[in-house]
Design a protein around this motif. Structure first.
Motif, mmCIF file in Angstrom:
data_model
loop_
_atom_site.group_PDB
_atom_site.id
_atom_site.type_symbol
_atom_site.label_atom_id
_atom_site.label_comp_id
_atom_site.label_asym_id
_atom_site.label_seq_id
_atom_site.Cartn_x
_atom_site.Cartn_y
_atom_site.Cartn_z
ATOM 1 N N GLU A 50 8.478 31.244 -11.834
ATOM 2 C CA GLU A 50 7.536 30.216 -12.325
ATOM 3 C C GLU A 50 8.101 28.604 -11.998
ATOM 4 O O GLU A 50 9.126 28.604 -12.103
ATOM 5 N N PHE A 51 7.014 28.070 -11.274
ATOM 6 C CA PHE A 51 7.583 26.754 -10.920
ATOM 7 C C PHE A 51 6.597 25.832 -11.987
ATOM 8 O O PHE A 51 5.565 25.288 -11.576
ATOM 9 N N ASP A 52 7.419 25.283 -13.123
ATOM 10 C CA ASP A 52 6.732 24.653 -14.056
ATOM 11 C C ASP A 52 6.369 23.281 -13.772
ATOM 12 O O ASP A 52 7.414 22.377 -13.599
ATOM 13 N N TYR A 70 4.785 19.606 -2.179
ATOM 14 C CA TYR A 70 5.555 19.294 -3.287
ATOM 15 C C TYR A 70 6.651 20.370 -3.452
ATOM 16 O O TYR A 70 6.358 21.746 -3.234
ATOM 17 N N GLU A 71 7.992 20.016 -3.649
ATOM 18 C CA GLU A 71 8.935 21.062 -3.596
ATOM 19 C C GLU A 71 9.379 21.647 -5.114
ATOM 20 O O GLU A 71 9.843 20.635 -5.847
ATOM 21 N N GLY A 96 16.869 24.436 -0.061
ATOM 22 C CA GLY A 96 16.044 23.688 -1.074
ATOM 23 C C GLY A 96 15.104 24.636 -1.678
ATOM 24 O O GLY A 96 15.105 25.944 -1.762
ATOM 25 N N GLY A 97 14.261 24.180 -2.420
ATOM 26 C CA GLY A 97 12.917 25.221 -3.278
ATOM 27 C C GLY A 97 11.914 25.459 -2.351
ATOM 28 O O GLY A 97 11.641 25.251 -1.203
ATOM 29 N N VAL A 98 11.049 26.295 -3.011
ATOM 30 C CA VAL A 98 9.697 26.967 -2.561
ATOM 31 C C VAL A 98 8.961 25.642 -2.597
ATOM 32 O O VAL A 98 9.113 24.638 -3.250
ATOM 33 N N LYS A 99 8.084 25.302 -1.331
ATOM 34 C CA LYS A 99 7.298 24.158 -0.996
ATOM 35 C C LYS A 99 5.764 24.609 -1.230
ATOM 36 O O LYS A 99 5.279 25.795 -0.885
ATOM 37 N N ASN A 140 8.773 28.043 2.830
ATOM 38 C CA ASN A 140 9.970 27.815 2.652
ATOM 39 C C ASN A 140 10.476 28.786 1.315
ATOM 40 O O ASN A 140 11.343 28.550 0.500
ATOM 41 N N VAL A 141 9.933 30.044 1.541
ATOM 42 C CA VAL A 141 10.234 31.143 0.561
ATOM 43 C C VAL A 141 11.481 31.837 0.899
ATOM 44 O O VAL A 141 11.525 32.461 2.000
#
Length: 249
Positions: free
Chosen positions: A228-230, A243-244, A155-158, A174-175
């Motif tokens: 970047e997590f827009d 939030y993921e 999954g993604g970074v949280k 979760n990196v």
């Protein structure tokens, strides 16, 4: 000139690959907690419930020489029990274990034994489950080989949000890949990009009221990569929730 730049880039890449493959032998390992993970739930990295956050029992605390004031939190390592010439408590036929740094092994400057986490020693205080995978319980402490490895996450970074209306903090976890974060920036739907400060472990903070704004984050890991997590956090976010992101390193 183009060929020269390509050659230099190739040499840098090869050096990075070679360095990543080197096993170091200047460390020892002990364990803390119990076989079911008691004692590993909280730690100096701020991750909280390691099982819910995906780290489980594959964890380690680091001594001062490795912890780097929390900047090493999230880094991943392979560890192998190192046989001694005359004796060994290493379990035979066991390959390397993989662990994530989730805690700090504090120095002990008092009298008696148990000074393994004091500077300048490089030391891994493993969960009991990980320690007894590579060594006999009765050993208590064993010499090891270790090396940094990429972190593989699902999954993604949280981003876990904390704070109050006047002060905002986020835990980044979760990196993947490098695993440990070296910088975080935040942007609300009513702000530009703002630099956050490392508070403790992998908690990053900034003053200001972000309630009611959708939030974006820009995360940099220790290998210099930035993502970047827009608008990863919607405008109706709440403190205490995670939030993921849609991607990872």
């Amino acid at each position: 000139m183009a060929n020269l730049i390509f050659l230099i880039s190739l040499l840098v890449l090869l050096q990075a690959i070679i360095s990543a493959a080197v096993w170091l032998s200047d460390a020892n390992a002990t364990f803390y907690g119990d076989i079911d993970g008691g004692g590993t739930m909280q730690g100096a990295c701020g991750y909280g419930d390691l099982f819910k956050q995906g780290y489980g029992l594959e964890t380690t605390a680091l001594s001062t020489a490795l912890f780097n004031n929390g900047y090493a939190c999230g880094a991943c390592f392979e560890i192998v029990c190192r046989n001694q010439t005359n004796w060994s408590y290493c379990k035979k036929g066991v390959g390397p274990i993989r662990v994530t740094a989730t805690n700090f092994c504090p120095p002990n400057y008092g009298e008696g034994t148990g000074h393994w986490c004091n500077p300048p020693y490089k030391h891994f205080d493993l969960s009991m489950k990980m320690f007894t995978t590579i060594a006999e319980y009765r050993a208590g402490i064993v010499p090891i080989y270790y090396r940094r490895i990429p972190c593989h996450k699902q999954g993604g970074v949280k981003f876990e949000l904390k704070g109050n209306p006047y002060w905002f903090m986020v835990l980044v976890y979760n990196v993947g890949n490098a695993g440990n974060v070296s910088g975080v920036r935040i942007k609300g739907s009513n702000t530009g990009w703002l630099t956050m400060s490392k508070n403790w472990g992998q908690n990053w903070d900034i003053g200001g009221n972000f309630i009611g704004q959708s939030l974006s984050f820009m995360v940099t890991t220790s290998d210099g990569k930035t993502l970047e997590f827009d608008q990863v956090v919607p405008s109706n976010w709440q403190f205490g929730l995670s939030y993921e992101g849609k991607h990872n390193f």
